[in-house]
Design an enzyme around this catalytic site. Structure first.
Site, short mmCIF file in Angstrom:
data_model
loop_
_atom_site.label_atom_id
_atom_site.label_comp_id
_atom_site.label_asym_id
_atom_site.label_seq_id
_atom_site.Cartn_x
_atom_site.Cartn_y
_atom_site.Cartn_z
N LYS A 1 -4.16 31.77 -26.67
CA LYS A 1 -5.45 32.48 -26.67
C LYS A 1 -5.76 33.10 -25.31
O LYS A 1 -6.37 34.16 -25.23
CB LYS A 1 -6.56 31.53 -27.12
CG LYS A 1 -6.42 31.06 -28.57
CD LYS A 1 -6.47 32.25 -29.51
CE LYS A 1 -6.29 31.88 -30.97
NZ LYS A 1 -6.40 33.03 -31.87
N TYR B 1 -2.16 26.08 -28.03
CA TYR B 1 -3.15 27.02 -28.59
C TYR B 1 -3.90 27.75 -27.47
O TYR B 1 -4.08 28.98 -27.52
CB TYR B 1 -4.11 26.21 -29.47
CG TYR B 1 -5.18 27.00 -30.17
CD1 TYR B 1 -4.90 27.75 -31.30
CD2 TYR B 1 -6.50 26.97 -29.72
CE1 TYR B 1 -5.90 28.46 -31.96
CE2 TYR B 1 -7.51 27.66 -30.38
CZ TYR B 1 -7.21 28.40 -31.50
OH TYR B 1 -8.19 29.09 -32.15
#
Ligand code: NDP
Length: 247
Positions: A159, A155
């Site tokens: 990002k 993740y």
């Protein structure tokens, strides 16, 4: 000459932060294209909330991680409203685990939705926006993309990738009147964070100078500002909306 009504595409607009972004943009008088993956009823609820603000809105099912999905999304927006002025790359998923336990499948799923999805949409948007000589591309990153987080390497990579892509887009598109910025939320109360245990939530809360979690509307307001005409001289920035967490 009549004023142009701006059109915004918000990926993952059915719930949480995406819904708050849709409503905030509708509040600015924009037409809103509410994208979703599977939650048709929730997406329709977002459409109704936008209409309550006096805006035009449609819901469009499309998987942003595929070229066919994003092509269908942009085709639907152009068919309904004739232009795309604002793109908000918001659709996102998590598949949390420690690095040594992240499967290749979970790595790919997160990168494909969060980062490749934004790439596919930004590519299509930038073509339209360069021709118009106007556009706003806003990607929802995360405090985790700025600081990293144990258990979220996939993740965090997606990002952080959005931040690098945003800055590159800003440099490519700036001379054509198109801005690209990222918003990095901290901990926002949505379905995504509701899944965390109380112990994890308490530990996160202790890292937030403002002493409370954020609301989807806090992100909606920041995105609406960056999407507005007034933010035309701001590009390549990462706006942290996190109660001071990333400092
Ligand atoms: P939610 O889980 O509440 O909502 C996710 C949204 O993304 C839903 O609308 C979902 O659609 C959509 N979506 C997921 N996969 C796809 C796909 N393949 N194609 C199209 N749409 C898809 O998440 P949040 O509102 O919490 O998060 C929104 C964004 O903000 C994400 O990018 C997240 O990473 C980021 N963020 C969130 C934080 C938080 O604390 N909540 C903090 C920092 C960043 P459907 O309803 O149809 O499944």
């Amino acid at each position: 000459m009549s004023e142009i009504v701006r059109t915004a595409i918000v990926t993952g607009g059915s719930r949480g932060i995406g819904r708050a972004v849709c409503v905030a943009l509708a509040g600015l008088g924009m037409n809103v294209v509410v994208n979703y993956a599977g939650s048709a009823n929730a997406a329709q609820e977002t459409v109704e909330l936008c209409k309550e603000k006096g805006a035009c809105a449609i819901a469009v099912q499309a998987d942003v991680s595929t070229d066919e999905g994003t092509t269908a999304l942009f085709d639907a927006a152009i068919k309904e409203f004739g232009r795309v002025d604002v793109l908000v790359n918001n659709a996102g998923i998590t598949r949390d685990n420690l690095m040594m336990r992240i499967s290749e499948e979970d790595f790919d799923a997160v990168i494909n939705t969060n980062l490749k999805g934004a790439f596919l949409c930004a590519k299509k948007a930038s073509r339209l926006m360069m021709k118009q000589r106007y556009g706003r591309i806003i990607s929802i990153s995360s405090v985790v993309g700025v600081r990293g987080n144990a258990g979220q390497a996939n993740y965090a990579a997606s990002k952080a990738g959005l931040i690098g892509m945003t800055k590159s887009l800003a440099k490519e598109l700036g001379s054509r009147g198109v801005t690209a910025n990222a918003v990095a939320p901290g901990f926002i109360d949505t379905d995504m964070t509701r899944a965390l245990t109380d112990t994890v939530k308490e530990s996160i809360l202790s890292q937030i100078p403002m002493g409370s979690f954020g609301k989807p509307e806090d992100i909606g307001a920041a995105v609406a500002f960056l999407a507005s005409e007034q933010a035309g001289y701001i590009t390549g920035q990462v706006l942290c909306v996190d109660g001071g967490m990333a400092m």
